[in-house]
Design an enzyme around this catalytic site. Structure first.
Site, PDB file in Angstrom:
ATOM      1  N   LYS A   1     -14.765  -7.811  -8.053  1.00 37.45           N
ATOM      2  CA  LYS A   1     -13.928  -8.660  -8.595  1.00 37.45           C
ATOM      3  C   LYS A   1     -13.215  -9.666  -8.021  1.00 37.45           C
ATOM      4  O   LYS A   1     -13.467 -10.883  -8.307  1.00 37.45           O
ATOM      5  CB  LYS A   1     -12.954  -8.065  -9.563  1.00 37.45           C
ATOM      6  CG  LYS A   1     -12.366  -8.817 -10.733  1.00 37.45           C
ATOM      7  CD  LYS A   1     -11.491  -7.933 -11.772  1.00 37.45           C
ATOM      8  CE  LYS A   1     -10.904  -8.778 -12.751  1.00 37.45           C
ATOM      9  NZ  LYS A   1     -10.267  -8.014 -13.930  1.00 37.45           N
ATOM     10  N   ASP A   2     -12.698  -9.561  -6.869  1.00 35.95           N
ATOM     11  CA  ASP A   2     -11.916 -10.472  -5.996  1.00 35.95           C
ATOM     12  C   ASP A   2     -12.994 -11.520  -5.251  1.00 35.95           C
ATOM     13  O   ASP A   2     -12.696 -12.705  -5.285  1.00 35.95           O
ATOM     14  CB  ASP A   2     -11.125  -9.807  -4.859  1.00 35.95           C
ATOM     15  CG  ASP A   2      -9.876  -9.206  -5.209  1.00 35.95           C
ATOM     16  OD1 ASP A   2      -9.578  -9.449  -6.286  1.00 35.95           O
ATOM     17  OD2 ASP A   2      -9.245  -8.525  -4.542  1.00 35.95           O
TER      18      ASP A   2
ATOM     19  N   SER B   1      -0.136  -1.265  -6.247  1.00 40.31           N
ATOM     20  CA  SER B   1       0.068  -2.484  -7.023  1.00 40.31           C
ATOM     21  C   SER B   1       0.746  -2.243  -8.537  1.00 40.31           C
ATOM     22  O   SER B   1       0.458  -1.109  -8.886  1.00 40.31           O
ATOM     23  CB  SER B   1      -1.476  -3.059  -7.296  1.00 40.31           C
ATOM     24  OG  SER B   1      -2.041  -3.210  -6.102  1.00 40.31           O
TER      25      SER B   1
ATOM     26  N   GLU C   1       5.560 -34.133  -0.015  1.00 36.86           N
ATOM     27  CA  GLU C   1       4.210 -33.621  -0.737  1.00 36.86           C
ATOM     28  C   GLU C   1       4.573 -33.024  -2.040  1.00 36.86           C
ATOM     29  O   GLU C   1       5.751 -32.655  -2.325  1.00 36.86           O
ATOM     30  CB  GLU C   1       3.617 -32.532   0.078  1.00 36.86           C
ATOM     31  CG  GLU C   1       3.134 -33.268   1.522  1.00 36.86           C
ATOM     32  CD  GLU C   1       1.774 -33.861   1.304  1.00 36.86           C
ATOM     33  OE1 GLU C   1       1.700 -35.069   1.062  1.00 36.86           O
ATOM     34  OE2 GLU C   1       0.785 -33.223   1.603  1.00 36.86           O
TER      35      GLU C   1
ATOM     36  N   HIS D   1       0.711  -1.167   0.055  1.00 37.16           N
ATOM     37  CA  HIS D   1      -0.022   0.046   0.026  1.00 37.16           C
ATOM     38  C   HIS D   1       1.035   1.196   0.066  1.00 37.16           C
ATOM     39  O   HIS D   1       0.320   2.330  -0.322  1.00 37.16           O
ATOM     40  CB  HIS D   1      -0.883  -0.108   1.138  1.00 37.16           C
ATOM     41  CG  HIS D   1      -1.970  -0.972   0.740  1.00 37.16           C
ATOM     42  ND1 HIS D   1      -3.371  -0.628   1.320  1.00 37.16           N
ATOM     43  CD2 HIS D   1      -2.143  -2.002   0.281  1.00 37.16           C
ATOM     44  CE1 HIS D   1      -4.345  -1.747   0.836  1.00 37.16           C
ATOM     45  NE2 HIS D   1      -3.649  -2.438  -0.015  1.00 37.16           N
TER      46      HIS D   1
END
Ligand code: HEM
Lengths: 261, 439
Positions: free
Chosen positions: B246-247, B222, B290, B218
């Protein structure tokens, strides 16, 4: 970026991630010599799969009458049989056929009593040493989770039980060993446990080796994942709910963004 | 938010204002998640930050509830997990969400990381943001590794054996470190106890580093698919409602996929043998980690030769550690002023080759080194692919990226995010290196 490009890019990602995952799960455990179990038709496979309760009940009978002489089932309690359609009295009666050691009583002595529904299935041997002593040094695996612990699961159990055979000429069997192409190393310390008529089914099913093997594999699949039916039932609700939610959120997103595009 | 708060101190709005004037959490939320100006051109690869936050919270919640029923003792751990699966109400759901949650967490973090590599999100001014990201990755690995030991199955035990034994490769103090890690001379109850303790606390450390990651984000703002800085309000949108909407959609799709695996194929990603109780006397035919560790495992095993005074084992450990450490310095290895691979025609190709290389290494990690890649082709064993894959991994970072940064002819950058019309004769260089303008 145009949509075609975007899609092909997404497809490429999906393919490579898929490959990566395949790489992670295909690990053959010395499979070159051991034969791979053939896939059987099970009622429990797929998202709609269900337990075949009748087969599981017959499998329980096979386990109790044959396998339980050697193999423990240490995750299962008699009360779990309620899930197989037995009523409380039947479960009590089944449990009461077995003796467990309890105590100490008020005099400080251990004592034997009939098993109760809350008891775990009684173990065939006091401990691993005793089990090995009676089995030519080999330890009869606990069967509760075997259907999940082998990559081929119930197919493997079925294959081992039906796979006993005379050894080919070039195979030298160890002392007390039996030929079984599905067991790792092709030699197993367990003698063939099932023969035609080893148990007597009360529902008219013929007690062939194949039927008994299939039934006991069904039973052991249930002991490995008794939650399966609940899981799939809830799963459908959750997934359908999430699909609707996704659709609604997509519509919301479209609406919110309509002023920007 | 606070328009109708005047009339009384008892309304919700009044309470909000009361708190806010003493601790400005609401102002903060409004600023960072409400008005926060986000580039208007995010694609769905920018969804994964939200997805990762969700996964972390999910892991912590399911983990805390598992811990209420789990017993960290070598003779009880395996049975306590089975008890959770069978007797705890919806315990199977908690456990399958947690074990598959780790898988989905890693899928998301790898996508997130490759997104960053593709769009150059690690470049000035986001170097520190990137570094926090790599720290989170390392902590996630530690969490997943310690967690996998807890059910005390065969792979738990033998995986822990293989990995902790790696420390014995360190010269002079190696064996001492291993004993110290184990809390004894073998992997035993003290080991399980401390792994549980670490597994409990590490995710909260991750949470704190995620907070730093987000604060750093922040500050710089971005990155975006074009890799150019927003020039003004016409290039950005307030985070809410545009990206919250959207998220949320992307997250719902992600959770749907996750639920499909949890409910219909919960053991798909797992190693079957971990349903066998740990047995220190019986080594499994093959010890595999894994899936999310397989590329590193392949890199570790690809060093099968001694080099000068470094034996193969130590070499493997050094190279595997290096494969993660190199990520920290990517911002300084890549000198190209252009961020997004969209405008880097050559880097773009190498990006995809690198991705394939990582997939290949994962594939190699899942096979024994001396297994044949193709039945009947005696010349090609998996170890050969491991050699090539590992070499390429480092060539990509240490040669390709620095060299491309110097010689690649990049495409012209668009003038602004709002006007992504190319060919405007805008010079490529410079734009990306300018510090972020605050919208
Ligand atoms: C970064 C977040 C986390 C990751 C990646 C993670 C990963 C894992 C993994 C891979 C397992 C083994 C699952 C299995 O195969 O059974 C596990 C087990 C476990 N985890 Fe976590 N975990 C996380 C957070 C937590 C937290 C915050 C707690 C507790 C506060 C927790 C408690 C447990 C417990 C009690 C087990 C043993 C039960 C079981 O094996 O299912 N985990 N974890």
């Amino acid at each position: 970026m145009d949509i075609g490009k975007r899609l092909s890019r997404a497809a490429a990602i999906a393919v490579v991630t898929g490959l990566a995952l395949l790489g992670g799960t295909t690990t053959d455990v010395g499979a070159s010599e051991t034969e791979h179990p053939e896939a059987q038709d099970w009622k429990f496979t797929g998202p709609f799969g269900k337990f075949d309760i009748a087969a599981i009940q017959r499998g329980l009978q096979v386990y109790l009458e044959v396998c339980s002489a050697c193999h423990s089932l240490n995750q299962i309690a008699y009360r779990n049989l309620l899930d197989l359609g037995f009523n409380a009295d039947e479960v009590k009666a089944i449990a009461a056929e077995y003796e467990v050691t309890d105590g100490p009583d008020d005099n400080g002595d251990m004592f034997e009593r009939p098993a109760r529904p809350s008891d775990k299935f009684v173990l065939p041997f006091a401990n691993e040493k005793a089990a090995r002593a009676s089995n030519n040094g080999a330890f009869p695996t606990d069967l509760s989770l075997l259907a999940k612990a082998h990559p081929a699961g119930p197919d493997y159990i079925f294959a081992v039980l039906t796979g006993f055979d005379d050894p080919p000429d070039d195979v030298e069997l160890g002392d007390g060993m039996n030929y079984n192409p599905y067991f790792s190393g092709k030699q197993i310390a367990m003698a063939q446990p099932l023969f035609e008529g080893s148990v007597e089914y009360s529902d008219g099913t013929k007690a062939t080796v194949e039927n008994m093997a299939r039934d006991v594999a069904n039973f052991l699949h249930w002991t490995a994942e008794p939650e399966m039916e609940d899981r799939k039932r809830i799963g459908w609700k959750v997934v359908l709910f999430l699909l609707v939610l996704s659709a609604l959120l997509y519509a919301t997103k479209r609406k919110v963004w309509s002023s920007v595009h | 938010m606070s328009s109708h708060t005047q009339h009384s101190g008892y309304s919700v709005g009044g309470l909000v204002k009361w708190i806010d004037s003493r601790l400005p959490v609401f102002t903060y939320l409004q600023k960072e998640y409400g008005e926060f100006p986000a580039p208007r051109n995010f694609n769905y690869w920018w969804n994964f930050g939200a997805i990762l936050s969700f996964m972390l919270v999910l892991m912590i919640f399911t983990g805390i509830f598992l811990a209420m029923q789990y017993t960290p003792h070598v003779s009880m751990a395996f049975d306590s997990v089975e008890r959770i699966m069978r007797d705890v109400n919806y315990g199977w759901m908690l456990r399958y969400m947690h074990s598959n949650g780790a898988t989905f967490f890693f899928i998301a973090v790898y996508i997130h990381l490759f997104r960053g590599l593709y769009y150059g999100s690690y470049k000035n001014p986001r170097e520190l943001l990137w570094i926090f990201g790599v720290v989170i990755l390392v902590l996630m690995m530690a969490s997943a590794f310690t967690g996998y030991v807890l059910p005390w199955g065969q792979m738990s035990f033998w995986g822990a054996t293989v990995i902790t034994n790696l420390f014995s490769a360190i010269p002079l103090v190696g064996d001492w470190i291993v004993t110290w890690l184990w809390g004894g001379f073998a992997i035993d109850n003290p080991t399980l106890n401390r792994f549980f303790s670490l597994h409990f606390v590490l995710p909260f450390v991750i949470f704190a580093v995620v907070a730093l990651h987000v604060v750093a984000l922040h500050v710089t703002g971005s990155n975006n698919p074009l890799g150019i800085d927003p020039k003004g309000p016409q290039d950005t949108l307030p985070f809410h409602p545009y990206y919250t909407a959207k998220d949320s959609f992307g997250l719902a799709v992600w959770i749907t996929l996750f639920a499909a695996v949890v409910f219909f194929a919960p053991n798909f990603f797992g190693e079957p043998e971990n349903y066998l109780r740990a047995n220190p006397l019986q080594t499994p035919a093959e010890i595999v980690p894994e899936w999310y560790f397989l590329p590193y495992f392949a890199i570790l095993r690809s060093i099968d030769f001694d080099l000068w005074f470094i034996d193969a084992k130590l070499g493997g450990v050094i190279v595997m550690t290096g494969s993660i450490l190199v990520l920290f310095v990517v911002p300084w290895l890549d000198r190209s002023p252009v961020r997004s691979a969209r405008f880097r025609p050559v880097y773009k190709w190498f990006f995809w080759i690198f991705l394939l290389d990582c997939v290949l290494l994962g594939f190699v990690g899942g096979h024994r080194p001396d297994d044949l890649v193709f039945e009947g082709v005696k010349q090609l064993e998996f170890i050969d692919l491991g050699h090539v894959g590992t070499a390429w991994y480092f060539i990509h970072f240490l040669v390709i990226i620095p060299v491309l940064g110097m010689i690649e002819k990049t495409k012209p950058l668009p003038t602004s995010i709002a006007e992504p019309v190319l060919g405007g004769g805008q010079a490529a260089a410079g734009a990306a290196a300018k510090p972020m303008e605050k919208a």
